[in-house]
Motif scaffolding. Sequence first.
Motif, PDB file in Angstrom:
ATOM      1  N   GLU A  31      40.547  90.019  50.994  1.00 21.32           N
ATOM      2  CA  GLU A  31      41.385  90.598  49.959  1.00 21.32           C
ATOM      3  C   GLU A  31      40.548  91.001  48.741  1.00 21.32           C
ATOM      4  OE1 GLU A  31      45.566  88.174  50.820  1.00 21.32           O
ATOM      5  OE2 GLU A  31      44.442  87.832  48.977  1.00 21.32           O
ATOM      6  N   ARG A  32      41.102  91.917  47.967  1.00 18.80           N
ATOM      7  CA  ARG A  32      40.479  92.287  46.708  1.00 18.80           C
ATOM      8  C   ARG A  32      40.698  91.154  45.698  1.00 18.80           C
ATOM      9  NH1 ARG A  32      41.570  98.304  44.557  1.00 18.80           N
ATOM     10  NH2 ARG A  32      41.060  98.606  46.761  1.00 18.80           N
ATOM     11  N   VAL A  33      39.626  90.749  45.041  1.00 16.01           N
ATOM     12  CA  VAL A  33      39.706  89.627  44.105  1.00 16.01           C
ATOM     13  C   VAL A  33      39.084  89.996  42.761  1.00 16.01           C
ATOM     14  CG1 VAL A  33      39.737  87.861  45.913  1.00 16.01           C
ATOM     15  CG2 VAL A  33      37.553  88.623  44.977  1.00 16.01           C
ATOM     16  N   LEU A  34      39.568  89.332  41.745  1.00 11.05           N
ATOM     17  CA  LEU A  34      39.049  89.557  40.399  1.00 11.05           C
ATOM     18  C   LEU A  34      37.642  88.992  40.279  1.00 11.05           C
ATOM     19  CD1 LEU A  34      39.598  90.422  37.404  1.00 11.05           C
ATOM     20  CD2 LEU A  34      40.384  88.079  37.033  1.00 11.05           C
ATOM     21  N   VAL A  35      36.759  89.780  39.673  1.00  6.06           N
ATOM     22  CA  VAL A  35      35.403  89.322  39.393  1.00  6.06           C
ATOM     23  C   VAL A  35      35.273  88.923  37.923  1.00  6.06           C
ATOM     24  CG1 VAL A  35      32.974  89.997  39.321  1.00  6.06           C
ATOM     25  CG2 VAL A  35      34.432  90.767  41.221  1.00  6.06           C
ATOM     26  N   ALA A  36      35.716  89.823  37.050  1.00  4.25           N
ATOM     27  CA  ALA A  36      35.604  89.567  35.619  1.00  4.25           C
ATOM     28  C   ALA A  36      36.531  90.516  34.874  1.00  4.25           C
ATOM     29  CB  ALA A  36      34.172  89.770  35.130  1.00  4.25           C
ATOM     30  N   ASP A  37      36.972  90.085  33.683  1.00  6.70           N
ATOM     31  CA  ASP A  37      37.732  90.997  32.842  1.00  6.70           C
ATOM     32  C   ASP A  37      37.348  90.792  31.384  1.00  6.70           C
ATOM     33  OD1 ASP A  37      40.696  89.077  33.572  1.00  6.70           O
ATOM     34  OD2 ASP A  37      39.356  88.829  31.847  1.00  6.70           O
ATOM     35  N   ILE A  38      37.711  91.794  30.588  1.00  6.21           N
ATOM     36  CA  ILE A  38      37.363  91.762  29.175  1.00  6.21           C
ATOM     37  C   ILE A  38      38.506  92.355  28.375  1.00  6.21           C
ATOM     38  CG2 ILE A  38      36.098  93.967  29.361  1.00  6.21           C
ATOM     39  CD1 ILE A  38      34.190  92.823  27.175  1.00  6.21           C
ATOM     40  N   SER A  39      38.883  91.674  27.302  1.00  5.49           N
ATOM     41  CA  SER A  39      39.971  92.155  26.460  1.00  5.49           C
ATOM     42  C   SER A  39      39.432  93.127  25.411  1.00  5.49           C
ATOM     43  CB  SER A  39      40.644  90.974  25.771  1.00  5.49           C
ATOM     44  OG  SER A  39      39.793  90.453  24.765  1.00  5.49           O
ATOM     45  N   GLY A  40      40.364  93.742  24.699  1.00  2.82           N
ATOM     46  CA  GLY A  40      39.965  94.637  23.621  1.00  2.82           C
ATOM     47  C   GLY A  40      39.208  93.922  22.517  1.00  2.82           C
ATOM     48  N   ALA A  41      39.476  92.634  22.372  1.00  2.00           N
ATOM     49  CA  ALA A  41      38.793  91.837  21.353  1.00  2.00           C
ATOM     50  C   ALA A  41      37.451  91.320  21.837  1.00  2.00           C
ATOM     51  CB  ALA A  41      39.677  90.665  20.940  1.00  2.00           C
ATOM     52  N   GLY A  42      37.145  91.584  23.106  1.00  4.83           N
ATOM     53  CA  GLY A  42      35.862  91.163  23.653  1.00  4.83           C
ATOM     54  C   GLY A  42      35.886  89.823  24.359  1.00  4.83           C
ATOM     55  N   THR A  43      37.064  89.242  24.511  1.00  2.00           N
ATOM     56  CA  THR A  43      37.161  87.983  25.247  1.00  2.00           C
ATOM     57  C   THR A  43      36.943  88.240  26.733  1.00  2.00           C
ATOM     58  OG1 THR A  43      38.748  87.145  23.629  1.00  2.00           O
ATOM     59  CG2 THR A  43      38.649  86.032  25.766  1.00  2.00           C
ATOM     60  N   THR A  44      36.098  87.438  27.338  1.00  3.31           N
ATOM     61  CA  THR A  44      35.754  87.651  28.739  1.00  3.31           C
ATOM     62  C   THR A  44      36.232  86.497  29.614  1.00  3.31           C
ATOM     63  OG1 THR A  44      33.586  86.640  28.397  1.00  3.31           O
ATOM     64  CG2 THR A  44      33.729  89.031  28.174  1.00  3.31           C
ATOM     65  N   ASN A  45      36.389  86.823  30.874  1.00  7.11           N
ATOM     66  CA  ASN A  45      36.831  85.846  31.869  1.00  7.11           C
ATOM     67  C   ASN A  45      36.110  86.155  33.173  1.00  7.11           C
ATOM     68  OD1 ASN A  45      38.677  83.883  33.150  1.00  7.11           O
ATOM     69  ND2 ASN A  45      39.489  85.705  34.160  1.00  7.11           N
TER      70      ASN A  45
END
Length: 115
Positions: free
Chosen positions: A44-58
């Motif tokens: 399945e397709r899985v999340l690797v990383a994300d970033i908010s407009g404020a620069g918060t990363t996950n």
Amino acid sequence: QVRLEESGGGLVQAGGSLRLSCAASRTIFSINVMSWYRQAPGKERVLVADISGAGTTNYADPVKGRFTISRDNAKNTVYLQMNSLKPEDTAVYYCHAVLGQFHFWGQGTQVTVSS
């Protein structure tokens, strides 16, 4: 509407690095969260990383400490710096954006890590 175009994929040996880019067709300033996903063959397709407009990363646990996501609002581009690559990182990597209630995906870029 926003079009996303990924680039920077390729073949690399284990331990090597690649930087993926995701260029958007419009300003990403108003796009709160931009993400990178990946899909390995048969999985399945899985999340690797994300970033908010404020620069918060996950980051997903398998890539923590090795991958870095960043965004350049002036260039309408999101990046994924991938270091210490492993064969299990082999996948098609997709850029993703949410604008309002709509989800947008790029066409994907192949990353292959040889052992």
